[in-house]
Design an enzyme around this catalytic site. Structure first.
Site, short mmCIF file in Angstrom:
data_model
loop_
_atom_site.label_atom_id
_atom_site.label_comp_id
_atom_site.label_asym_id
_atom_site.label_seq_id
_atom_site.Cartn_x
_atom_site.Cartn_y
_atom_site.Cartn_z
N SER A 120 0.74 -1.27 -0.22
CA SER A 120 -0.01 -0.07 -0.03
C SER A 120 0.89 1.47 -0.13
O SER A 120 2.18 1.18 0.45
CB SER A 120 -0.80 0.11 1.32
OG SER A 120 -1.42 1.25 1.36
N TYR A 144 -2.07 0.39 10.11
CA TYR A 144 -2.01 -0.43 8.64
C TYR A 144 -1.00 -0.42 7.87
O TYR A 144 -0.53 -1.51 7.45
CB TYR A 144 -3.46 0.08 8.19
CG TYR A 144 -3.45 -0.38 6.63
CD1 TYR A 144 -3.96 -1.88 6.32
CD2 TYR A 144 -3.19 0.48 5.80
CE1 TYR A 144 -4.10 -2.16 5.04
CE2 TYR A 144 -3.43 0.05 4.35
CZ TYR A 144 -3.79 -1.32 4.24
OH TYR A 144 -3.81 -1.53 2.70
N LYS A 148 1.98 -3.46 6.46
CA LYS A 148 2.30 -3.51 5.10
C LYS A 148 3.61 -3.37 4.80
O LYS A 148 4.41 -4.44 4.34
CB LYS A 148 1.67 -2.87 4.28
CG LYS A 148 -0.04 -3.16 4.11
CD LYS A 148 -0.34 -4.24 3.59
CE LYS A 148 -1.76 -4.47 3.30
NZ LYS A 148 -2.14 -5.98 2.67
#
Ligand code: UDP
Length: 327
Positions: A120, A144, A148
């Site tokens: 991402s 988040y 990643k």
């Protein structure tokens, strides 16, 4: 044969659909625990073998890998709400990071060393330049994005020590739906701007909140690079096809290099739906950088990839889905 984790999710199922359309004689194994995914997203696909399982279920995943003689994995399975990751980091570390480690351990045991990974642009954090290329510093500002980035690093370790070849695709803002109208975005709760704007147009949401109109951007609202899910799917197939001749890891942005503001999104959603979208301005959402736009030149040069959908087509397909949503 390939294994697609999270293959019943929004982007994963679009990839499975695209893959089976491009390779009608090949079978795909989809692994999904259906916590966020929808089995209906695989409706009508005959070459799909579905396994309801969790990526963290080591023995089960190992059996699936060997039973189906998997030679490459496309790894989508992940929780993906930035806000929730800040409130419940353990959930994200457990599922995204620990779950991926368990998957990789199973792959290692079964000698599967090829993987395409859904990463991402959230791994970059606050941009220090107008267009973000792959060398941009990675300082995620939410859990988040951190999960990643951690997985990218873990994969690099496998490439260095075990000769894995992998490609981490760093998506910008995934949006839009399959042109058939059969599959599309369905999150609960929905937090993304395009589905929320379209729900407001439909009348199932009363008022759209625009988070911030005082950013340092031409119209004061945030700018993002929206990329159609089918374009994402196409990039995964190109990345997958490169793996047999690729050494080590590649990191590739997937975006259009075009930035659209939230106000522009509302305008396009009004044009496409033919309805007024009532909206108010709310304070900035925590952790939102003013602009995130991809330098997508590596995807073009390395993968030969070019997005086919512009913002209008993203919104048209999303509207088509939203008006006949099945799940
Ligand atoms: N946004 C907004 N109102 C909403 C949801 C999102 O103004 O109800 C804005 C958000 O602040 C961001 C942009 O829309 O600038 C895209 O947000 P989204 O949640 O769709 O994707 P993200 O960029 O967080 O991945």
């Amino acid at each position: 044969m390939i294994l697609v984790t999270g293959g019943a999710g929004y982007i994963g199922s679009q990839f499975v659909r695209y893959y089976t359309r491009c390779r009608p004689t090949e079978k795909v194994v989809v692994l999904d625990n259906l916590v966020e995914g929808h089995l209906e997203a695989l409706d009508g696909l005959s070459n799909v073998h579905f396994e309801r399982a969790d990526i963290g279920d080591f023995e089960n995943v190992k059996n699936i890998l060997s039973k189906h003689r998997i030679d490459a994995v496309v790894h989508f399975a992940s929780y993906c709400y930035v806000g929730e990751s800040q409130e419940n980091p353990s959930k994200y570390y457990q599922n995204n990071v620990a779950g991926s480690i368990s998957l990789f351990r199973a792959m290692e045991e079964c000698q599967v060393g090829k993987l395409v990974f859904s990463s991402s642009c959230a791994t970059y954090g606050v941009p220090v330049q107008e267009l973000i290329n792959e060398e941009h510093p990675q300082n995620p500002i939410n859990v988040y994005g951190l999960t990643k980035l951690l997985i990218e690093k873990i994969l690099t370790g496998y490439a260095d020590t075990k000769d894995w070849s992998f490609t981490a695709l760093r998506y910008f803002n995934a949006a839009g739906a399959d042109k058939s109208g059969l599959v599309g975005e369905s999150h609960d709760p929905e937090t993304h701007i395009i589905p929320l704007a379209l729900k407001t147009a439909l009348g199932t949401k009363e008022v759209l909140q625009i988070f911030g109109d005082d950013y340092d951007t031409p119209d004061g609202s945030c700018i993002r690079d929206y990329i159609h899910v089918e374009d994402l799917a196409a990039a995964h197939l190109l990345a997958l096809d490169k793996l047999p001749t690729q050494k080590g890891g590649q990191f590739i942005n997937l975006g259009t290099a075009y930035g659209a503001s939230v106000k522009e999104i509302v305008d396009v959603c009004e044009q496409v739906s033919g309805k007024k979208i009532s909206h108010t301005f709310s304070p900035r959402r925590k952790g939102d950088p003013a602009r995130l736009i991809a330098d997508a030149s590596k995807a073009a040069s390395y993968l030969g990839w070019k997005p086919q959908h512009d913002l209008r087509s993203i919104v048209e397909t999303a509207w088509n889905w939203e008006t006949k949503k099945r799940y």
